[in-house]
Design a protein around this motif. Structure first.
Motif, PDB file in Angstrom:
ATOM      1  N   LEU A  27       0.840  -1.207   0.000  1.00  8.03           N
ATOM      2  CA  LEU A  27       0.000   0.000   0.000  1.00  8.03           C
ATOM      3  C   LEU A  27       0.874   1.256   0.000  1.00  8.03           C
ATOM      4  CD1 LEU A  27      -3.094   0.590   2.306  1.00  8.03           C
ATOM      5  CD2 LEU A  27      -1.443   2.386   1.873  1.00  8.03           C
ATOM      6  N   LEU A  28       1.832   1.305   0.908  1.00  7.93           N
ATOM      7  CA  LEU A  28       2.694   2.489   1.012  1.00  7.93           C
ATOM      8  C   LEU A  28       3.587   2.635  -0.214  1.00  7.93           C
ATOM      9  CD1 LEU A  28       3.713   2.265   4.781  1.00  7.93           C
ATOM     10  CD2 LEU A  28       1.980   3.741   3.744  1.00  7.93           C
ATOM     11  N   GLY A  29       4.049   1.514  -0.761  1.00 12.19           N
ATOM     12  CA  GLY A  29       4.889   1.582  -1.945  1.00 12.19           C
ATOM     13  C   GLY A  29       4.138   2.117  -3.154  1.00 12.19           C
ATOM     14  N   VAL A  30       2.913   1.627  -3.360  1.00 12.42           N
ATOM     15  CA  VAL A  30       2.094   2.123  -4.468  1.00 12.42           C
ATOM     16  C   VAL A  30       1.785   3.603  -4.278  1.00 12.42           C
ATOM     17  CG1 VAL A  30      -0.174   1.937  -5.574  1.00 12.42           C
ATOM     18  CG2 VAL A  30       1.109  -0.127  -5.000  1.00 12.42           C
ATOM     19  N   ALA A  31       1.463   3.993  -3.040  1.00  9.95           N
ATOM     20  CA  ALA A  31       1.172   5.396  -2.767  1.00  9.95           C
ATOM     21  C   ALA A  31       2.383   6.281  -3.060  1.00  9.95           C
ATOM     22  CB  ALA A  31       0.733   5.566  -1.314  1.00  9.95           C
ATOM     23  N   LEU A  32       3.567   5.821  -2.670  1.00  7.42           N
ATOM     24  CA  LEU A  32       4.780   6.607  -2.902  1.00  7.42           C
ATOM     25  C   LEU A  32       5.066   6.751  -4.390  1.00  7.42           C
ATOM     26  CD1 LEU A  32       7.243   8.080  -1.776  1.00  7.42           C
ATOM     27  CD2 LEU A  32       8.416   5.866  -1.649  1.00  7.42           C
ATOM     28  N   LEU A  35       2.605   9.211  -5.865  1.00  7.76           N
ATOM     29  CA  LEU A  35       2.914  10.577  -5.453  1.00  7.76           C
ATOM     30  C   LEU A  35       4.110  11.132  -6.214  1.00  7.76           C
ATOM     31  CD1 LEU A  35       2.605  13.034  -3.607  1.00  7.76           C
ATOM     32  CD2 LEU A  35       3.943  11.813  -1.880  1.00  7.76           C
ATOM     33  N   VAL A  36       5.179  10.348  -6.316  1.00 14.82           N
ATOM     34  CA  VAL A  36       6.386  10.812  -7.017  1.00 14.82           C
ATOM     35  C   VAL A  36       6.090  11.061  -8.492  1.00 14.82           C
ATOM     36  CG1 VAL A  36       8.697  10.137  -7.759  1.00 14.82           C
ATOM     37  CG2 VAL A  36       7.985   9.741  -5.395  1.00 14.82           C
ATOM     38  N   ALA A  37       5.363  10.140  -9.126  1.00 12.98           N
ATOM     39  CA  ALA A  37       5.022  10.326 -10.540  1.00 12.98           C
ATOM     40  C   ALA A  37       4.212  11.593 -10.742  1.00 12.98           C
ATOM     41  CB  ALA A  37       4.249   9.114 -11.046  1.00 12.98           C
ATOM     42  N   LEU A 111      -6.057   0.827  -2.326  1.00 13.56           N
ATOM     43  CA  LEU A 111      -5.913   1.873  -1.310  1.00 13.56           C
ATOM     44  C   LEU A 111      -4.640   2.682  -1.520  1.00 13.56           C
ATOM     45  CD1 LEU A 111      -7.087  -0.105   1.852  1.00 13.56           C
ATOM     46  CD2 LEU A 111      -8.376   1.559   0.507  1.00 13.56           C
ATOM     47  N   GLY A 112      -3.578   2.038  -2.023  1.00 16.05           N
ATOM     48  CA  GLY A 112      -2.348   2.769  -2.310  1.00 16.05           C
ATOM     49  C   GLY A 112      -2.541   3.790  -3.409  1.00 16.05           C
ATOM     50  N   LEU A 113      -3.294   3.430  -4.458  1.00 14.23           N
ATOM     51  CA  LEU A 113      -3.586   4.380  -5.533  1.00 14.23           C
ATOM     52  C   LEU A 113      -4.397   5.567  -5.018  1.00 14.23           C
ATOM     53  CD1 LEU A 113      -4.477   1.897  -8.422  1.00 14.23           C
ATOM     54  CD2 LEU A 113      -2.472   3.398  -8.313  1.00 14.23           C
ATOM     55  N   VAL A 114      -5.391   5.290  -4.196  1.00 19.49           N
ATOM     56  CA  VAL A 114      -6.207   6.372  -3.639  1.00 19.49           C
ATOM     57  C   VAL A 114      -5.351   7.281  -2.742  1.00 19.49           C
ATOM     58  CG1 VAL A 114      -8.143   6.921  -2.121  1.00 19.49           C
ATOM     59  CG2 VAL A 114      -8.344   5.062  -3.774  1.00 19.49           C
ATOM     60  N   LEU A 115      -4.518   6.667  -1.892  1.00 18.60           N
ATOM     61  CA  LEU A 115      -3.679   7.454  -0.990  1.00 18.60           C
ATOM     62  C   LEU A 115      -2.677   8.307  -1.770  1.00 18.60           C
ATOM     63  CD1 LEU A 115      -2.739   8.190   1.848  1.00 18.60           C
ATOM     64  CD2 LEU A 115      -1.278   6.153   1.816  1.00 18.60           C
ATOM     65  N   LEU A 119      -2.639  12.403  -1.773  1.00 24.05           N
ATOM     66  CA  LEU A 119      -1.467  13.154  -1.303  1.00 24.05           C
ATOM     67  C   LEU A 119      -0.909  14.058  -2.396  1.00 24.05           C
ATOM     68  CD1 LEU A 119       0.430  10.390   0.716  1.00 24.05           C
ATOM     69  CD2 LEU A 119      -0.833  12.355   1.620  1.00 24.05           C
ATOM     70  N   GLY A 120      -0.997  13.625  -3.663  1.00 24.81           N
ATOM     71  CA  GLY A 120      -0.494  14.449  -4.747  1.00 24.81           C
ATOM     72  C   GLY A 120      -1.221  15.779  -4.841  1.00 24.81           C
ATOM     73  N   ASN A 121      -2.543  15.741  -4.816  1.00 26.50           N
ATOM     74  CA  ASN A 121      -3.305  16.987  -4.885  1.00 26.50           C
ATOM     75  C   ASN A 121      -3.255  17.770  -3.576  1.00 26.50           C
ATOM     76  OD1 ASN A 121      -4.045  16.743  -7.572  1.00 26.50           O
ATOM     77  ND2 ASN A 121      -5.933  15.636  -7.113  1.00 26.50           N
ATOM     78  N   LEU A 122      -3.139  17.059  -2.449  1.00 28.90           N
ATOM     79  CA  LEU A 122      -3.008  17.754  -1.170  1.00 28.90           C
ATOM     80  C   LEU A 122      -1.723  18.583  -1.134  1.00 28.90           C
ATOM     81  CD1 LEU A 122      -3.992  18.247   1.742  1.00 28.90           C
ATOM     82  CD2 LEU A 122      -2.705  16.212   2.416  1.00 28.90           C
TER      83      LEU A 122
END
Length: 208
Positions: A27-32, A35-37, A111-115, A119-122
């Protein structure tokens, strides 16, 4: 002599699904990655599209058009930008709660994609002009029209959010649960261990 009973099911090793430490890590890896992309593509858009018109790709199917959005899609809520960070904090808290019993790899990806998208728009809302928590989101992708007349101009964070939500809906419809189980499917029960006497029709065996 009674046979030794096998180990009972229900331990952490025998539960259905993937270990929670692994699913949370995914989850955290997908989110990261999401976000970076998103941050990288926004920076590239700012550096290469500022001051120039739309760039046509794929014969006009996709246009790169730099815009700044104070609201949501179609500029909904443009006069209440401060609301969106609050909504995002709520989404982050909800994902954290969901992660407490997360043992499904597909749900971890969803959930990682949603997170990551949230975070990207936040990040834009907090750090970009015109000020903290009222910043305008950088968008740059327009479909079928250079100025978002067919579909709202969006960014990779928006794409990540949409893909994550769509995947979550599909998982719900197919009965995939966050704990790794399937809705309507009862876990297999472990048979009670049989004693030597029961294995021979219930009659105790005499000594030779």
């Amino acid at each position: 002599m009674t046979a030794a009973p096998p180990a009972r099911s229900g331990t952490a090793e025998s539960r259905p699904g993937t270990p929670r430490s692994r699913t949370v890590g995914i989850l955290l890896g997908v989110a990261l990655l999401s976000l970076v992309a998103d941050l990288v593509t926004k920076q590239l858009a700012l550096s290469s599209l500022t001051g120039r018109g739309p760039v046509s790709l794929l014969g006009g199917t996709v246009y790169l058009t730099l815009t700044r959005n104070s609201g949501a899609a179609w500029s909904i809520g443009a006069d209440h930008t401060w609301v969106f960070p609050l909504i995002t904090f709520g989404v982050i808290a909800w994902i954290g709660w969901m992660a407490l019993r997360l043992r499904s790899l597909p749900w971890a990806v969803s959930l990682g994609l949603v997170l990551g998208g949230a975070l990207g728009n936040l990040t834009d809302r907090i750090f970009r002009a015109p000020g903290h928590f009222v910043g305008h989101v950088v968008d740059m992708i327009s479909l079928f029209d250079p100025y978002g007349q067919v579909w709202p101009v969006f960014n990779l964070a928006d794409s990540s959010l949409v893909c994550g939500v769509v995947l979550a809906v599909l998982l719900e419809l197919t009965g995939r649960q966050r704990d790794g189980g399937r809705a309507g499917v009862e876990p297999a029960e472990t048979a009670e261990p049989m004693t030597t006497e029961a294995a021979h029709g219930g009659e105790p065996r005499g000594r030779a």
